[in-house]
Design an enzyme around this catalytic site. Structure first.
Site, PDB file in Angstrom:
ATOM      1  N   GLY A   1       1.468  -0.695   4.810  1.00  0.00           N
ATOM      2  CA  GLY A   1       0.524  -1.560   5.024  1.00  0.00           C
ATOM      3  C   GLY A   1       0.266  -2.299   3.589  1.00  0.00           C
ATOM      4  N   SER A   2      -0.842  -2.687   3.598  1.00  0.00           N
ATOM      5  CA  SER A   2      -1.267  -3.585   2.499  1.00  0.00           C
ATOM      6  C   SER A   2      -1.129  -3.011   1.155  1.00  0.00           C
ATOM      7  CB  SER A   2      -2.764  -4.207   2.529  1.00  0.00           C
ATOM      8  OG  SER A   2      -2.505  -5.117   3.783  1.00  0.00           O
ATOM      9  N   THR A   3      -1.138  -1.482   1.074  1.00  0.00           N
ATOM     10  CA  THR A   3      -0.820  -1.136  -0.306  1.00  0.00           C
ATOM     11  C   THR A   3       0.199  -1.436  -1.195  1.00  0.00           C
ATOM     12  OG1 THR A   3       0.258   1.010   0.596  1.00  0.00           O
ATOM     13  CG2 THR A   3      -2.166   1.103   0.325  1.00  0.00           C
TER      14      THR A   3
ATOM     15  N   GLU B   1      -5.876  -5.799   6.080  1.00  0.00           N
ATOM     16  CA  GLU B   1      -5.326  -4.478   5.380  1.00  0.00           C
ATOM     17  C   GLU B   1      -4.154  -4.216   5.926  1.00  0.00           C
ATOM     18  OE1 GLU B   1      -8.025  -1.184   4.762  1.00  0.00           O
ATOM     19  OE2 GLU B   1      -9.872  -2.346   5.105  1.00  0.00           O
TER      20      GLU B   1
END
Length: 578
Positions: A298-300, A577
């Protein structure tokens, strides 16, 4: 008075001489036989005697100890006994007639008397295990029973003082003391050492009465000092276990890496197991999910998309991207943000986790630079810990990429990474762009590593990530009182046949303190239940508690800048996110 005839006296004297001569002959015969045995035929009889009493046996080697970086014991070997029987001798001595003693033996070994009798019923067998790894007290009781044909022999059993806290990393051994999982398996030969051999003389009861010679010298196993800090490991396990239970998640993992050395200071998973209780050794429990399981991050991934654009000169500190009206169309697909922010700086893109901003930067940069960035931080490769089952994750390989496919990997879909890889990637970011190899062994001299990004751009992205942990960011619950924290939330939907399900993976990864980054931590919560499933809601609080405690344990001085730190009950979350 009449005298006896002389002939009678001669007869008596003759008999005396005959008896004496016979005794002398017998004596000489015995002396001759003894001389023959001792001088002429000595080797044959010695060989016959040795065949009945001399044995070659292996000496038991001591398995090496596993400790954490501070010398705290994580795995030690303790002396136990094995109970075995000689069915042939039991039959010869009619040992089974002592029914009360056999009943006491069966009860002590927790065996059914009928099953015990069946094991020793074949008089042609000479060796049968009755019970392995019994404690010394029980061994003494069995010895006191003095049952003919029942014996004890020494062996060792592995004991794990930390129990379930460090179980996944340390691993466990089988009943024969060979590693099955974790460090016990990865370094089995180093820990085991080499058994010795010696020649001994035994009596008819099998007891050693004389050591004759040593054929092969025994070499005890070597000790292993892990990079693990048991204080941080305990903290990490407690917090991940608590969050997995509170959120009803399937599992969770935490990895803590020392940015300066690449050492893994903690690697905790929930659910765990107690390696001292073999009834808990189910596969779903003892899998080290931090290295074997891979998730869409994901957004990491967005900080690395921004970093790539900076490295390629496609963006700078003043770059502005407009997300009005909240979505864009790419290759016939829509990429959406949950809020319309208008003109966004790179900092705002990360702070509010804008999919549109990440996708736009990725298309400007191109696919190859972005993939190279992912490879440079360790995605798509094993990190070389040597642990069994370590996953490479998945970085897609295509001859042709559509803009939409490029956009999706820019915000963390279409690729998978492990919690360990995620922590290592943020450690590379925190080190100013230097990729250092990770290690589960204590490092005396920190490796120099390889520079993969410019320090200027890596530091710039770290400063941007501070806004994520501010009151206005999606990761406000990751704040650590007194310390500046840089991190990123992530929430990805889990894939299933035909698309994506309504199950989620919540993530948070970050570093602290920002002024002099020391620790990188990744937190992954798999499939949290209920209304709270975002990374900023379930993963960020775990990060905050583990980071706060770890910095205190390591005596890292605060670098806080006086910003308002919200309580862990407050929330600022964005659906972007994912």
């Amino acid at each position: 008075m009449r005298r006896k005839p002389k002939s009678s006296q001669l007869f008596i004297r003759w008999r005396i001489y005959m008896v004496l001569g016979s005794i002398a002959a017998v004596f000489l015969a015995l002396v001759g036989r003894v001389a023959f045995i001792q001088v002429v035929d000595s080797k044959t009889l010695i060989t016959q005697g040795d065949m009945r009493s001399v044995r070659t046996e292996k000496t038991q080697e001591q398995r090496g100890m596993i400790t954490d970086r501070n010398g705290n014991e994580l795995a030690v070997s303790v002396a136990v006994r094995a109970v075995w029987a000689d069915p042939k001798r039991i039959a010869q001595t009619d040992s089974l007639a002592q029914t009360r003693k056999w009943k006491a033996l069966a009860e002590a070994l927790h065996l059914d008397p009928a099953e015990l009798q069946q094991r020793i019923s074949n008089p042609k067998r000479r060796f049968v295990y009755l019970k392995r790894q019994v404690n010394p007290a029980l061994g003494h009781f069995i010895q006191e029973l003095n049952l003919p044909g029942v014996y004890l022999k020494p062996e060792s059993r592995r004991f794990y003082p930390a129990g379930e806290i460090s179980a996944h990393l340390v691993g466990f051994t089988n009943i024969d003391d060979h590693g099955q999982e974790g460090v016990e398996l990865a370094y089995d030969k180093w820990l085991t050492g080499q058994s010795g051999e010696r020649v001994v003389r035994k009596d008819r009861l099998g007891r050693t009465i004389e050591d004759l010679s040593v054929i092969k010298q025994q070499q005890s196993g070597h000790d292993i000092h892990l990079s693990l800090d048991q204080r941080i490991q305990t903290l990490a396990y407690r917090e991940i276990k608590r969050e997995v239970e509170a959120s009803g998640a399937t599992s969770g993992s935490v990895v803590v890496i020392d940015i300066h050395t690449g050492e893994v200071l903690a690697m905790a998973n929930s659910p765990s197991f107690n390696p001292n209780d073999r009834s808990q050794l189910q596969s779903y429990r003892y899998r080290n999910r931090a290295v074997t399981d891979a998730y869409e991050p994901g957004s990491t991934m967005k900080p690395f998309t921004v970093l790539t654009a900076l490295e390629q000169g496609k963006a700078n500190r003043n770059t502005i991207i407009n997300n009005n009206p909240g979505y864009i169309s790419i290759s016939g697909h829509k990429v959406r943000d949950d809020e319309v922010l208008g003109n966004m700086t790179l900092t705002k893109i990360l702070e509010r986790s804008s999919n549109i901003g990440a996708a736009t930067l990725a298309i400007r940069t191109g696919v190859m630079p972005l993939l190279h960035t992912y490879y440079d931080v360790g995605f798509g490769n094993v990190l070389g810990l040597g642990l069994d089952g370590e996953t490479t994750g998945v970085i897609p390989q295509r001859r042709r990429w559509s803009d939409f496919e490029l956009a999706t990997i820019a915000f963390g879909y279409g690729l998978t990474v492990s919690p360990l890889q995620l922590a290592h990637a943020y450690a590379t970011l925190g080190s100013g762009g230097i990729n250092r190899p990770v290690s589960i062994l204590k490092v005396d001299t920190p490796p120099e590593g390889k520079r993969v990004f410019s320090e200027k751009n890596a530091r710039m992205v770290l400063k941007m990530l501070e806004s994520v942990v501010s009151d206005d960011g999606t990761g406000s619950k990751a704040q650590v009182p007194g310390y500046q924290v840089a991190g990123k939330t992530g929430t990805s939907r889990k894939a299933h046949a035909g698309g994506y399900s309504d199950n989620y993976v919540a993530l948070f990864a970050g570093v602290a303190p920002v002024t002099h980054p020391r620790l990188a931590i990744s937190v992954v919560i798999n499939n949290p239940q209920g209304d709270h499933y975002y990374g900023g809601q379930v993963a960020a609080p775990v990060f905050a508690k583990v980071m706060s405690g770890s910095l205190r344990y390591l005596n890292i001085p605060p670098d806080g800048n006086g910003i308002h730190l919200v309580s862990l009950d407050e929330s600022s979350e964005s659906n972007n996110e994912g």
